[in-house]
Motif scaffolding. Structure first.
Motif, PDB file in Angstrom:
ATOM      1  N   VAL A 201       4.211   0.042 -17.033  1.00  0.00           N
ATOM      2  CA  VAL A 201       4.204  -0.645 -15.746  1.00  0.00           C
ATOM      3  C   VAL A 201       3.317   0.128 -14.779  1.00  0.00           C
ATOM      4  O   VAL A 201       3.479   1.343 -14.612  1.00  0.00           O
ATOM      5  CB  VAL A 201       5.624  -0.752 -15.178  1.00  0.00           C
ATOM      6  CG1 VAL A 201       5.591  -1.369 -13.776  1.00  0.00           C
ATOM      7  CG2 VAL A 201       6.509  -1.571 -16.098  1.00  0.00           C
ATOM      8  N   ASN A 202       2.368  -0.553 -14.171  1.00  0.00           N
ATOM      9  CA  ASN A 202       1.468   0.090 -13.209  1.00  0.00           C
ATOM     10  C   ASN A 202       2.108   0.103 -11.822  1.00  0.00           C
ATOM     11  O   ASN A 202       2.529  -0.945 -11.317  1.00  0.00           O
ATOM     12  CB  ASN A 202       0.132  -0.648 -13.167  1.00  0.00           C
ATOM     13  CG  ASN A 202      -0.600  -0.586 -14.490  1.00  0.00           C
ATOM     14  OD1 ASN A 202      -0.660   0.473 -15.119  1.00  0.00           O
ATOM     15  ND2 ASN A 202      -1.147  -1.701 -14.928  1.00  0.00           N
ATOM     16  N   ASP A 203       2.186   1.264 -11.216  1.00  0.00           N
ATOM     17  CA  ASP A 203       2.799   1.426  -9.894  1.00  0.00           C
ATOM     18  C   ASP A 203       1.821   0.933  -8.834  1.00  0.00           C
ATOM     19  O   ASP A 203       0.789   1.560  -8.580  1.00  0.00           O
ATOM     20  CB  ASP A 203       3.142   2.898  -9.663  1.00  0.00           C
ATOM     21  CG  ASP A 203       3.957   3.119  -8.401  1.00  0.00           C
ATOM     22  OD1 ASP A 203       4.044   2.191  -7.566  1.00  0.00           O
ATOM     23  OD2 ASP A 203       4.510   4.237  -8.241  1.00  0.00           O
ATOM     24  N   THR A 204       2.152  -0.183  -8.215  1.00  0.00           N
ATOM     25  CA  THR A 204       1.296  -0.766  -7.174  1.00  0.00           C
ATOM     26  C   THR A 204       1.954  -0.703  -5.800  1.00  0.00           C
ATOM     27  O   THR A 204       1.591  -1.452  -4.898  1.00  0.00           O
ATOM     28  CB  THR A 204       0.938  -2.228  -7.518  1.00  0.00           C
ATOM     29  OG1 THR A 204       2.149  -2.989  -7.663  1.00  0.00           O
ATOM     30  CG2 THR A 204       0.135  -2.307  -8.808  1.00  0.00           C
ATOM     31  N   SER A 205       2.913   0.194  -5.621  1.00  0.00           N
ATOM     32  CA  SER A 205       3.539   0.367  -4.314  1.00  0.00           C
ATOM     33  C   SER A 205       2.552   1.030  -3.351  1.00  0.00           C
ATOM     34  O   SER A 205       1.561   1.636  -3.762  1.00  0.00           O
ATOM     35  CB  SER A 205       4.800   1.223  -4.441  1.00  0.00           C
ATOM     36  OG  SER A 205       4.490   2.509  -4.943  1.00  0.00           O
ATOM     37  N   LYS A 206       2.829   0.897  -2.049  1.00  0.00           N
ATOM     38  CA  LYS A 206       1.934   1.419  -1.026  1.00  0.00           C
ATOM     39  C   LYS A 206       1.789   2.939  -1.153  1.00  0.00           C
ATOM     40  O   LYS A 206       2.728   3.647  -1.527  1.00  0.00           O
ATOM     41  CB  LYS A 206       2.439   1.068   0.374  1.00  0.00           C
ATOM     42  CG  LYS A 206       2.376  -0.425   0.692  1.00  0.00           C
ATOM     43  CD  LYS A 206       0.945  -0.916   0.732  1.00  0.00           C
ATOM     44  CE  LYS A 206       0.875  -2.383   1.141  1.00  0.00           C
ATOM     45  NZ  LYS A 206      -0.532  -2.884   1.138  1.00  0.00           N
ATOM     46  N   ILE A 207       0.591   3.420  -0.797  1.00  0.00           N
ATOM     47  CA  ILE A 207       0.274   4.840  -0.851  1.00  0.00           C
ATOM     48  C   ILE A 207       0.003   5.318   0.572  1.00  0.00           C
ATOM     49  O   ILE A 207      -0.695   4.641   1.331  1.00  0.00           O
ATOM     50  CB  ILE A 207      -0.967   5.084  -1.738  1.00  0.00           C
ATOM     51  CG1 ILE A 207      -0.685   4.624  -3.166  1.00  0.00           C
ATOM     52  CG2 ILE A 207      -1.367   6.555  -1.718  1.00  0.00           C
ATOM     53  CD1 ILE A 207      -1.904   4.664  -4.072  1.00  0.00           C
ATOM     54  N   PRO A 208       0.549   6.469   0.994  1.00  0.00           N
ATOM     55  CA  PRO A 208       0.325   6.948   2.366  1.00  0.00           C
ATOM     56  C   PRO A 208      -1.161   7.113   2.675  1.00  0.00           C
ATOM     57  O   PRO A 208      -1.976   7.384   1.787  1.00  0.00           O
ATOM     58  CB  PRO A 208       1.046   8.302   2.389  1.00  0.00           C
ATOM     59  CG  PRO A 208       2.073   8.195   1.309  1.00  0.00           C
ATOM     60  CD  PRO A 208       1.458   7.349   0.240  1.00  0.00           C
ATOM     61  N   ALA A 209      -1.508   6.958   3.942  1.00  0.00           N
ATOM     62  CA  ALA A 209      -2.899   7.105   4.384  1.00  0.00           C
ATOM     63  C   ALA A 209      -3.435   8.472   3.994  1.00  0.00           C
ATOM     64  O   ALA A 209      -2.749   9.496   4.123  1.00  0.00           O
ATOM     65  CB  ALA A 209      -2.986   6.922   5.897  1.00  0.00           C
ATOM     66  N   GLY A 210      -4.679   8.485   3.491  1.00  0.00           N
ATOM     67  CA  GLY A 210      -5.317   9.730   3.087  1.00  0.00           C
ATOM     68  C   GLY A 210      -4.929  10.202   1.707  1.00  0.00           C
ATOM     69  O   GLY A 210      -5.444  11.221   1.236  1.00  0.00           O
TER      70      GLY A 210
END
Length: 277
Positions: A126-135
């Protein structure tokens, strides 16, 4: 492991595990129109080229090791698939024949690879497509090689330790360019690399360690999954922390190598039709 032995092992293992489906249509009607999955497939079995059929119709000839397909939007539904060693179809005995279901809403990469002891295997991640913090960027490493446990290093520092086949490890790091290599667990013995990775902000960069240590063909394959920025985009990151490893694998269920290969091949045929028109 040579091509003949890999092919024989694949045929034997799939004959035991997979049930043969008879008298099924090449493509069943999608179960729910408009419901789709996003699927990518990686062929990571060295020395084994395959042909993919739907029924008796060849869809994807000469699918070669090291090939990673583009992401595909696929209708949910059931599909009757046959996979042959290159040149054996359609009248020979398929290595894999099965009707499979593709579920809606999935975002996954299916990998045909070798186990740690060199046997062909199928695993879906499963590919993790959750949001990533800025930067920040997400780095995911998947061990799908015929090799023992490994440590994964970025700029010389181990970020994931003792990763075993077929596990994955992932974490969030500062976006930017890093030099990555793979060493035998607990040592400085380099097994793969170094390789330069561009870890773009808001992107999940997936790195596959694949091949065979015995056959000295270990290699890296990368996959970039974008679009996970958190607002505001481009805010500078602070100091790079140790990536928190999280090992997980998803056993092959409704998704299968045959389903993804055949569906990807249908997209290839569509492009060919468009080119010819």
């Amino acid at each position: 492991m040579n091509t003949r032995s890999v092919g024989a092992a694949l045929t034997a293992s799939t004959a035991v595990v997979l049930a043969v489906t008879a008298a099924a249509p090449a493509f069943a009607q999608p179960q729910a129109a408009g419901e789709q999955a996003t699927v990518t497939v990686l062929h990571a079995v060295p020395g084994l080229t395959v042909d993919v059929y739907a029924g008796d119709k060849e869809l994807l000839p000469d699918f070669t090791p090291g090939t990673l397909t583009d992401p595909m939007k696929l209708d949910a539904g059931s599909y009757d698939i046959k996979i042959f060693k290159d040149g054996d179809g359609p009248k020979g005995t398929p290595a894999i024949e099965k009707t499979v279901d593709v579920p809606a809403g999935a975002n996954a990469t299916l990998v045909a690879h070798l186990t740690a002891d060199g046997k062909p295997a199928l695993d879906a991640f499963v590919n993790d497509t959750s949001k990533i913090p800025a930067g920040k960027a997400r780095l995911t490493v998947r061990h799908v090689a015929a090799a023992p446990g490994v440590d994964v290093r970025a700029n010389g520092a181990a970020v994931f330790k003792d990763l075993q086949n077929p596990k994955e490890a992932k974490g969030e790091v500062a976006a930017g360019t890093v030099s990555a290599d793979v060493v035998l667990a607990g040592t400085d013995t380099v097994a793969i690399g170094p390789a330069t990775l561009d870890l773009a902000e808001g992107t999940n960069t997936v790195v596959y360690a694949w091949g065979s240590a015995t056959d000295k063909n270990l290699a890296l394959k990368t996959q970039a999954i974008s679009g996970m920025h958190s607002a505001p985009s481009g805010v500078p990151a602070g100091e790079t922390g140790q990536a928190a490893a999280h090992n997980q694998s998803m056993t092959l269920g409704a998704l299968s190598l045959g389903a993804v290969l055949a569906l990807g091949a249908s997209a290839v045929l569509l492009r060919r039709r468009n080119d010819a028109s």
